[in-house]
Enzyme design. Structure first.
Site, PDB file in Angstrom:
ATOM      1  N   THR A 133       0.822  -1.210   0.000  1.00 18.26           N
ATOM      2  CA  THR A 133       0.000   0.000   0.000  1.00 18.26           C
ATOM      3  C   THR A 133       0.854   1.258   0.000  1.00 18.26           C
ATOM      4  O   THR A 133       1.991   1.245   0.492  1.00 18.26           O
ATOM      5  CB  THR A 133      -0.918   0.013   1.240  1.00 18.26           C
ATOM      6  OG1 THR A 133      -1.582   1.277   1.350  1.00 18.26           O
ATOM      7  CG2 THR A 133      -0.105  -0.193   2.522  1.00 18.26           C
ATOM      8  N   ASP A 134       0.285   2.351  -0.492  1.00 14.21           N
ATOM      9  CA  ASP A 134       0.989   3.633  -0.418  1.00 14.21           C
ATOM     10  C   ASP A 134       1.002   4.207   0.996  1.00 14.21           C
ATOM     11  O   ASP A 134       1.752   5.143   1.293  1.00 14.21           O
ATOM     12  CB  ASP A 134       0.385   4.649  -1.389  1.00 14.21           C
ATOM     13  CG  ASP A 134      -1.082   4.969  -1.121  1.00 14.21           C
ATOM     14  OD1 ASP A 134      -1.697   4.328  -0.234  1.00 14.21           O
ATOM     15  OD2 ASP A 134      -1.626   5.855  -1.814  1.00 14.21           O
ATOM     16  N   GLU A 135       0.205   3.620   1.895  1.00 21.25           N
ATOM     17  CA  GLU A 135       0.141   4.148   3.262  1.00 21.25           C
ATOM     18  C   GLU A 135       1.451   3.954   4.016  1.00 21.25           C
ATOM     19  O   GLU A 135       1.672   4.591   5.054  1.00 21.25           O
ATOM     20  CB  GLU A 135      -1.026   3.518   4.021  1.00 21.25           C
ATOM     21  CG  GLU A 135      -2.369   3.888   3.423  1.00 21.25           C
ATOM     22  CD  GLU A 135      -3.545   3.483   4.293  1.00 21.25           C
ATOM     23  OE1 GLU A 135      -3.430   3.604   5.530  1.00 21.25           O
ATOM     24  OE2 GLU A 135      -4.571   3.061   3.730  1.00 21.25           O
ATOM     25  N   TYR A 166      -1.944  -0.451  10.920  1.00 23.85           N
ATOM     26  CA  TYR A 166      -2.061  -1.125   9.623  1.00 23.85           C
ATOM     27  C   TYR A 166      -0.877  -0.798   8.728  1.00 23.85           C
ATOM     28  O   TYR A 166      -0.200  -1.701   8.216  1.00 23.85           O
ATOM     29  CB  TYR A 166      -3.362  -0.725   8.923  1.00 23.85           C
ATOM     30  CG  TYR A 166      -3.333  -1.019   7.439  1.00 23.85           C
ATOM     31  CD1 TYR A 166      -3.222  -2.325   6.971  1.00 23.85           C
ATOM     32  CD2 TYR A 166      -3.405   0.013   6.499  1.00 23.85           C
ATOM     33  CE1 TYR A 166      -3.168  -2.605   5.603  1.00 23.85           C
ATOM     34  CE2 TYR A 166      -3.352  -0.263   5.136  1.00 23.85           C
ATOM     35  CZ  TYR A 166      -3.234  -1.561   4.695  1.00 23.85           C
ATOM     36  OH  TYR A 166      -3.179  -1.827   3.354  1.00 23.85           O
ATOM     37  N   LYS A 170       2.242  -3.202   7.240  1.00 26.06           N
ATOM     38  CA  LYS A 170       2.556  -3.374   5.822  1.00 26.06           C
ATOM     39  C   LYS A 170       3.985  -2.918   5.526  1.00 26.06           C
ATOM     40  O   LYS A 170       4.682  -3.536   4.702  1.00 26.06           O
ATOM     41  CB  LYS A 170       1.560  -2.601   4.957  1.00 26.06           C
ATOM     42  CG  LYS A 170       0.154  -3.170   4.964  1.00 26.06           C
ATOM     43  CD  LYS A 170       0.086  -4.593   4.413  1.00 26.06           C
ATOM     44  CE  LYS A 170       0.263  -4.646   2.911  1.00 26.06           C
ATOM     45  NZ  LYS A 170       0.073  -6.016   2.365  1.00 26.06           N
TER      46      LYS A 170
END
Length: 360
Positions: A133-135, A166, A170
């Site tokens: 993810t870009d998060e 989260y 990741k």
């Protein structure tokens, strides 16, 4: 080729499997635990294919994972299995560490053992693709504060600065992938995507939640002012990118995948309300619409902001465009209308998914 997809009953995973079965000649093994967000209803269209197999298992269960590798002898692994909802990670981070970190470690180490015993020609072509993810990058300057903010984008070399449990889980799994590549020589790839949307997304996520709350006449919750900005990526565009990465990407590389569609959350909610207003005007009834609202936009309700809420995500897709020739085919306007129409035409699916997968 035999492609092992983890998390293949989830939103992105099921879209990927439908693409692989319907648009390629590869065989697919779906390894999924079938948690609340994973559902075999997402795969009805491919379930009878002789190129599709399903194995219900947990990515943390080393014995089960090894048995699946030994039985199916995969040529490639596409690892999508993950806990993915930020709110849930704030309320209960343990499951995110278990699945996203320990589960990724388990998949990596079983893959390493399996890969090391392959013949040299199969070792060369084997791939392990981790879908992230870009998060993991944290957030970017916001145009409300900085007139030049739009020039700032996430790039493959952007430093990691995760904000939530989260995104931290990741980020941890991304680091494990690269470590297994460097230390053991396992042929790995990583992709980091922006916010996905489209058919079959579990109704806890923003877009399906807005659609279903609106249709039920319930309040539509918007965190804070709703000015948080996200880059929206239609799921079918994403899976085309994933296929390009695993079949043509360079081993050891990272590829950022975005939709070229930066939108404020409040803008996204408003667009959905307007599409619904056009396609299915609400019943003007106090028993149906919350507090006498007569338009879907009247249901919007600002609520307390999420803890540690990132203000802006946006992806530079230059690398994947230059090297793999991928560009998104859907604009936000075309993709969101397709999505709303799909939910309107599949309300029974929504009801069955929620009833059959009520979270604990």
């Amino acid at each position: 080729m035999q492609i092992l997809v983890t998390g293949g009953a989830g939103f992105i995973g099921s879209a990927l499997i439908r693409y692989l079965i319907q648009s390629t000649q590869h065989c697919v093994v779906n390894l999924d635990k079938l948690t609340y967000a994973g559902n075999d209803l997402n795969l009805v269209s491919v379930a009878d294919s002789n190129r599709y197999a399903f194995e219900q298992a947990d990515v943390c269960d080393r014995r089960a994972v090894k048995e699946i590798f030994n039985h199916y002898q995969p040529d490639m692994v596409m690892h999508l299995a993950a806990e993915s909802h930020v709110d849930r990670s704030i309320d209960g981070p343990a499951a995110f560490i278990e699945t996203n970190v320990v589960g990724t470690y388990t998949m990596l180490d079983v893959s390493r053992e399996y890969w090391q015993q392959l013949s040299p020609d199969r070792q060369i072509t084997f791939r392990f693709h981790h879908v992230s993810t870009d998060e993991v990058y944290g957030d970017l300057p916001h145009p409300d504060d900085d007139p030049q903010a739009r020039e700032h984008l996430f790039r493959e070399e952007t430093a990691y600065a995760p904000s939530s449990p989260y995104s931290a889980s990741k980020a941890s799994s991304d680091h494990l992938i690269r470590a297994w590549g460097r230390t053991y020589g396992l042929p790995v790839l990583v992709s980091n995507c922006s916010n996905n949307y489209g058919p079959c997304q579990y109704p806890e996520k923003l877009i399906p939640l807005v659609i279903l709350n609106a249709l039920s006449g319930k309040p539509i919750p918007v965190y804070g002012t709703g000015n948080q900005i996200r880059d929206w990526l239609y799921v079918d565009d994403h899976v085309r990118a994933l296929y390009a990465v695993i079949t043509r990407g360079n081993v050891g590389e990272t590829y950022n995948i975005g939709g070229h569609s930066e939108k404020r959350n409040i803008e996204v909610v408003g667009v959905i309300c307007d599409i619904l207003q056009k396609l299915l005007p609400p019943v003007i009834s106090a028993t149906h619409m919350h507090e006498g609202a007569i338009k879907y936009r009247d249901l919007i309700q600002h609520v307390e902001d999420r803890a540690g809420h990132d203000r802006r995500y946006a992806i530079d897709t230059g690398k994947i465009q230059r090297t793999l020739g991928w560009v998104p085919q859907e604009t936000f306007e075309s993709g969101i209308e397709k999505t709303v129409r799909w939910y309107l035409n599949n309300l029974e699916w929504c009801q069955r998914v929620v009833e059959n997968n009520t979270p604990a």
